[in-house]
Design a protein around this motif. Structure first.
Motif, PDB file in Angstrom:
ATOM      1  N   VAL A  44       1.033  -1.126  -0.085  1.00 51.83           N
ATOM      2  CA  VAL A  44       0.014   0.208   0.221  1.00 51.83           C
ATOM      3  C   VAL A  44       0.455   1.804  -0.117  1.00 51.83           C
ATOM      4  CG1 VAL A  44      -1.824   1.216   1.734  1.00 51.83           C
ATOM      5  CG2 VAL A  44      -2.176  -1.547   1.537  1.00 51.83           C
ATOM      6  N   ARG A  45       1.805   0.880   0.994  1.00 46.98           N
ATOM      7  CA  ARG A  45       2.919   2.693   1.141  1.00 46.98           C
ATOM      8  C   ARG A  45       3.430   2.407   0.036  1.00 46.98           C
ATOM      9  NH1 ARG A  45       4.663   3.583   5.749  1.00 46.98           N
ATOM     10  NH2 ARG A  45       4.228   2.494   6.997  1.00 46.98           N
ATOM     11  N   ALA A  46       3.607   1.904  -0.974  1.00 42.45           N
ATOM     12  CA  ALA A  46       4.587   1.657  -2.766  1.00 42.45           C
ATOM     13  C   ALA A  46       3.716   2.339  -3.481  1.00 42.45           C
ATOM     14  CB  ALA A  46       4.900   0.290  -3.095  1.00 42.45           C
ATOM     15  N   VAL A 129       4.028  16.389   5.806  1.00 47.57           N
ATOM     16  CA  VAL A 129       4.100  16.154   6.910  1.00 47.57           C
ATOM     17  C   VAL A 129       2.604  16.079   7.189  1.00 47.57           C
ATOM     18  CG1 VAL A 129       3.592  17.028   9.198  1.00 47.57           C
ATOM     19  CG2 VAL A 129       5.592  18.005   7.657  1.00 47.57           C
ATOM     20  N   ALA A 130       1.570  16.324   6.403  1.00 47.83           N
ATOM     21  CA  ALA A 130       0.656  15.553   6.280  1.00 47.83           C
ATOM     22  C   ALA A 130      -0.160  14.667   5.647  1.00 47.83           C
ATOM     23  CB  ALA A 130      -0.874  16.752   5.967  1.00 47.83           C
ATOM     24  N   ALA A 136      -0.150   7.107   8.188  1.00 45.45           N
ATOM     25  CA  ALA A 136       0.192   6.212   9.620  1.00 45.45           C
ATOM     26  C   ALA A 136      -1.287   6.252  10.329  1.00 45.45           C
ATOM     27  CB  ALA A 136       1.030   7.571  10.530  1.00 45.45           C
ATOM     28  N   LEU A 137      -1.981   6.930   9.905  1.00 39.62           N
ATOM     29  CA  LEU A 137      -3.352   7.222  10.142  1.00 39.62           C
ATOM     30  C   LEU A 137      -3.909   6.068   9.320  1.00 39.62           C
ATOM     31  CD1 LEU A 137      -4.804   9.079  12.178  1.00 39.62           C
ATOM     32  CD2 LEU A 137      -5.952  10.071  10.392  1.00 39.62           C
ATOM     33  N   VAL A 138      -3.856   5.677   8.112  1.00 40.53           N
ATOM     34  CA  VAL A 138      -4.365   4.578   7.691  1.00 40.53           C
ATOM     35  C   VAL A 138      -4.213   3.237   8.008  1.00 40.53           C
ATOM     36  CG1 VAL A 138      -3.952   3.314   5.782  1.00 40.53           C
ATOM     37  CG2 VAL A 138      -4.710   5.249   5.578  1.00 40.53           C
ATOM     38  N   PHE A 139      -2.748   3.026   8.469  1.00 39.53           N
ATOM     39  CA  PHE A 139      -2.726   1.591   9.418  1.00 39.53           C
ATOM     40  C   PHE A 139      -2.574   2.029  10.946  1.00 39.53           C
ATOM     41  CE2 PHE A 139       0.488   1.965   6.056  1.00 39.53           C
ATOM     42  CZ  PHE A 139       0.233   0.630   4.851  1.00 39.53           C
ATOM     43  N   ASP A 281      -9.891   9.521   9.113  1.00 38.98           N
ATOM     44  CA  ASP A 281      -9.627   7.793   9.768  1.00 38.98           C
ATOM     45  C   ASP A 281      -8.550   7.443   8.992  1.00 38.98           C
ATOM     46  OD1 ASP A 281     -11.144   6.792   7.564  1.00 38.98           O
ATOM     47  OD2 ASP A 281     -12.230   5.897   9.031  1.00 38.98           O
ATOM     48  N   GLY A 282      -7.922   8.030   7.794  1.00 40.38           N
ATOM     49  CA  GLY A 282      -7.328   7.481   6.648  1.00 40.38           C
ATOM     50  C   GLY A 282      -7.124   7.056   5.551  1.00 40.38           C
TER      51      GLY A 282
END
Lengths: 354, 179
Positions: A44-46, A129-130, A136-139, A281-282
Motif C-alpha cells: 500500500v505504501r509503495a 507532513v500531512a 500512519a493514520l491509515v495503518f 480515519d485515513g
C-alpha cells in the motif's frame, strides 16, 4: 602525528581460506536470491508512492454511486512522473473532449464547449507532513490484507483489502500492479458494504515517452482564462486556526471510531469568516464548517431534504458517496460534509453542542 | 293529360330533371290544377322545414361533435396561431413567473442574501473545500476529484451532478437506533 588510515588491505585476516570461501558463497546467494515479497502494508505504501516514479498512459473508468443514482466517467490519462498529468474526458457526452492538465499543485481545466480555461491551485497534496501523518493514520485504523492475484487491463495485480480495525468492515480494495505498484483498480465501500466508488484502468501502457505537448497549458486562441479556487495548505496548528476564527467554535463530542482531527483553517467567504475542521480515519474524511455570521448553506438549484434532530431543523443533500448536512444552532451555522451515511452524520451533528 | 307523380314534382322542385322534362312540366303545371296544387303543397313543406330549422338550434349528435373536434385537433396550427397562443396571458404570465423563480433560485449570485437578510454560503463551497483538503489523503481518488466536485463550476462533470433524493426515513432510523 600522521593520521591512521584504514585500508581494506590493512584489515586483519580473521579466518582461514575455507571461511572466506563460505562467506563468498553466502554473499553470492544473497545477490542472486530474489528479495522476499513485500507485505501488504509495504504494498500500500509503495502504491501511494508509485506515480512519483512511474509514467504511463491509459484509459480509466470511474463510477460513483449514491443512494439511487450513479455517475460514470471514462478518462484517457497521460501521466509523466513525478507530477504531470493530463486527463481527457471521453464520456459522458456532456464532458467529451474536455481535459485537465495538472502540474504539481496547479490544475488547468480546459472547457472546450465554453472556450474557457480555469486555473486552480491546491497545495494540500504537496503537504508531505500531512501525507505521512495520513499514511500512519491509515495503518493505525486499517489492516491491509492481501488477496489473490487478479488480472486488470492485461496486467497481473495483487489485491489488497483495507479492513477497518474497529468495525471489521472492508472499506477499500486495491488492485496493485505486481510489477510497477501503480493502483490499477480501486473500490471503496459504504459502511453497509455497498459499493461507493470504483476506479479501474481499462488499458495501461508504461512509458515515459510522452510528447511534451500533451501537457501544454498554452491557452488556445479564443479561449478565456478564468481564475479558479486556490486551496492553501491546511494547517496542523489547530489552536492557531481556532484562535483566528474570531468566535468560540465548537467541535463534535462524538466521532466514529478511528477519526481524529488532522487540520484546520479559517477562510473569508464574502465577509463570512468560516472555520473548517478536517477529521479523518485515513481513508474517510469529515469536514465541520462553522460560522458566527448566521450564514446558512445556500443550496441553489439543488433541492435539499429537510429533517430535524434534537429540535433543530436541518437540510441535507448527497453528492454521490458524500453527504452535506447543514443546520443552525445558538447563533452558529454548521455544515457537516463527509463520506459517511446521513445517519452517522446526524449522530455527529447531535454531539455538536454550542 | 298525363299527370305527374309526387316524386316527379319533388324532382322538378329541386331542379333535378332534364331540361326537356323541366320544360314539359313547366307547361303542364300552368294548365293542370291538380298537379299545381300538389306542387304547391311540396313547396309549402320545404318552406316549413327551412323556417323551423332557422327558428331553433338543434344539438348535433355527440358522435358528430367528437369527430369534428378530432378533426380540429388533428389539423396543424399555423405559426401565427402558435404565436398567439404563446402570448396569451393565461400562458405567458405563469411562464414569466416560472422563469423569474428559476433565475432567482437557480443562480445563487443573484441573491447574495437570503430572505431574512442574512448572508449565505454556497453548498458548492463546502463540497469543494472538503474534496480539496481531502487530497492530503494518500489514497484519495485524485483521478476522480473533478467528479467529486459535482457542484463546482470548474468541473468537467459539473453538468452531470450526482445528487440523490434523500431518504426521508433516515431520521427515524437514527431515532430507532438511539433508543
Amino acid at each position: 602525528m600522521r593520521p591512521m588510515l584504514l585500508h581494506w588491505t590493512t584489515l586483519p585476516h580473521r579466518g582461514s581460506n575455507a571461511a572466506l570461501a563460505a562467506l563468498a558463497v553466502i554473499a553470492l546467494f544473497a545477490l542472486t536470491a530474489q528479495a522476499p515479497p513485500p507485505n501488504a502494508d509495504e504494498l500500500v505504501r509503495a502504491a501511494t508512492d508509485a506515480p512519483k516514479h512511474i509514467s504511463y498512459v491509459g484509459e480509466v473508468q470511474s463510477t460513483r454511486w449514491g443512494a439511487s443514482q450513479a455517475l460514470a466517467t471514462i478518462v484517457r490519462i497521460e501521466h509523466k512522473s513525478p507530477d504531470d498529468t493530463r486527463r481527457t474526458y471521453l464520456a459522458p457526452q456532456s464532458a467529451y473532449g474536455e481535459y485537465t492538465v495538472t502540474h504539481g499543485a496547479k490544475t488547468f481545466d480546459f472547457d472546450v464547449n465554453h472556450a474557457t480555461v480555469v486555473v486552480s491551485e491546491n497545495l494540500a497534496p504537496d503537504n508531505a507532513v500531512a501525507y505521512n501523518n495520513n499514511i500512519a493514520l491509515v495503518f493505525a485504523n486499517y489492516s491491509a490484507v492481501e488477496g489473490p492475484h487478479e488480472a486488470v487491463a492485461g496486467r497481473t495485480a495483487q489485491t489488497v483489502s483495507l479492513i477497518n480495525r474497529h468495525t471489521g468492515e472492508r472499506m477499500m480494495r486495491l488492485w496493485i500492479d505486481a510489477q510497477t505498484k501503480i493502483v490499477l483498480a480501486k473500490e471503496s465501500y459504504h459502511s453497509d458494504g455497498s459499493l461507493a466508488t470504483r476506479m479501474r484502468f481499462d488499458e495501461i501502457r508504461y512509458t515515459g515517452d510522452i510528447p511534451a505537448g500533451i501537457f501544454s497549458t498554452d491557452v488556445p486562441a479564443g479561449f478565456q482564462t478564468l481564475a479558479g479556487r486556490r486551496f492553501a495548505q491546511p494547517s496542523t496548528d489547530i489552536g492557531a486556526a481556532v484562535r483566528n476564527a474570531g468566535f468560540t467554535p465548537v467541535g463534535p463530542r462524538y466521532l466514529p471510531e478511528g477519526f481524529s482531527i488532522i487540520s484546520a483553517d479559517t477562510s473569508d467567504i464574502k465577509g463570512v469568516k468560516s472555520l473548517h475542521l478536517l477529521y479523518s480515519d485515513g481513508l474517510r474524511n469529515l469536514s465541520l464548517f462553522q460560522n458566527a455570521s448566521n450564514a446558512a448553506a445556500d443550496f441553489g438549484s439543488i433541492h435539499p431534504s429537510t429533517i430535524s434532530f434534537e429540535g433543530h431543523d436541518a437540510q441535507y443533500v448527497k453528492d454521490g458517496p458524500t453527504t452535506l448536512l447543514a443546520w443552525r444552532e445558538h447563533g452558529l451555522a454548521f455544515a457537516l460534509v463527509g463520506d459517511l451515511d446521513v445517519k452517522e452524520l446526524i449522530e455527529i451533528a447531535i454531539s455538536v453542542i454550542p | 293529360m298525363n299527370h305527374f307523380t309526387d316524386d316527379d314534382l319533388i324532382d322538378y322542385l329541386h331542379h333535378e330533371v332534364t331540361d326537356a322534362v323541366d320544360a314539359r312540366m313547366h307547361a303542364h303545371l300552368a294548365v293542370c290544377r291538380d298537379c299545381r296544387d300538389r306542387y304547391d303543397a311540396e313547396v309549402g313543406v320545404g318552406e316549413m322545414l327551412r323556417s323551423s330549422a332557422l327558428a331553433e338550434e338543434r344539438e348535433l349528435p355527440s358522435i358528430v361533435k367528437a369527430r369534428v373536434w378530432a378533426a380540429v385537433r388533428d389539423s396543424e396550427p399555423t405559426f401565427l396561431e402558435r404565436l398567439r397562443a404563446f402570448a396569451a396571458p393565461g400562458f405567458a404570465v405563469p411562464v414569466a413567473a416560472a422563469l423569474a423563480l428559476l433565475m432567482y433560485f437557480g443562480i445563487p449570485v443573484i441573491r447574495a442574501e437570503n430572505a431574512a437578510g442574512s448572508p449565505t454560503v454556497a453548498a458548492a463551497y463546502y463540497f469543494e473545500e472538503h474534496a480539496a483538503e481531502g487530497l492530503e489523503n494518500p489514497l484519495a481518488d485524485h483521478a476522480n476529484t473533478t467528479a467529486t466536485l459535482a457542484f463546482g463550476q470548474s468541473s468537467p462533470s459539473a453538468s452531470a451532478p450526482l445528487i440523490d433524493a434523500a431518504d426521508a426515513a433516515t431520521l427515524d432510523d437514527v431515532a430507532a437506533s438511539r433508543e
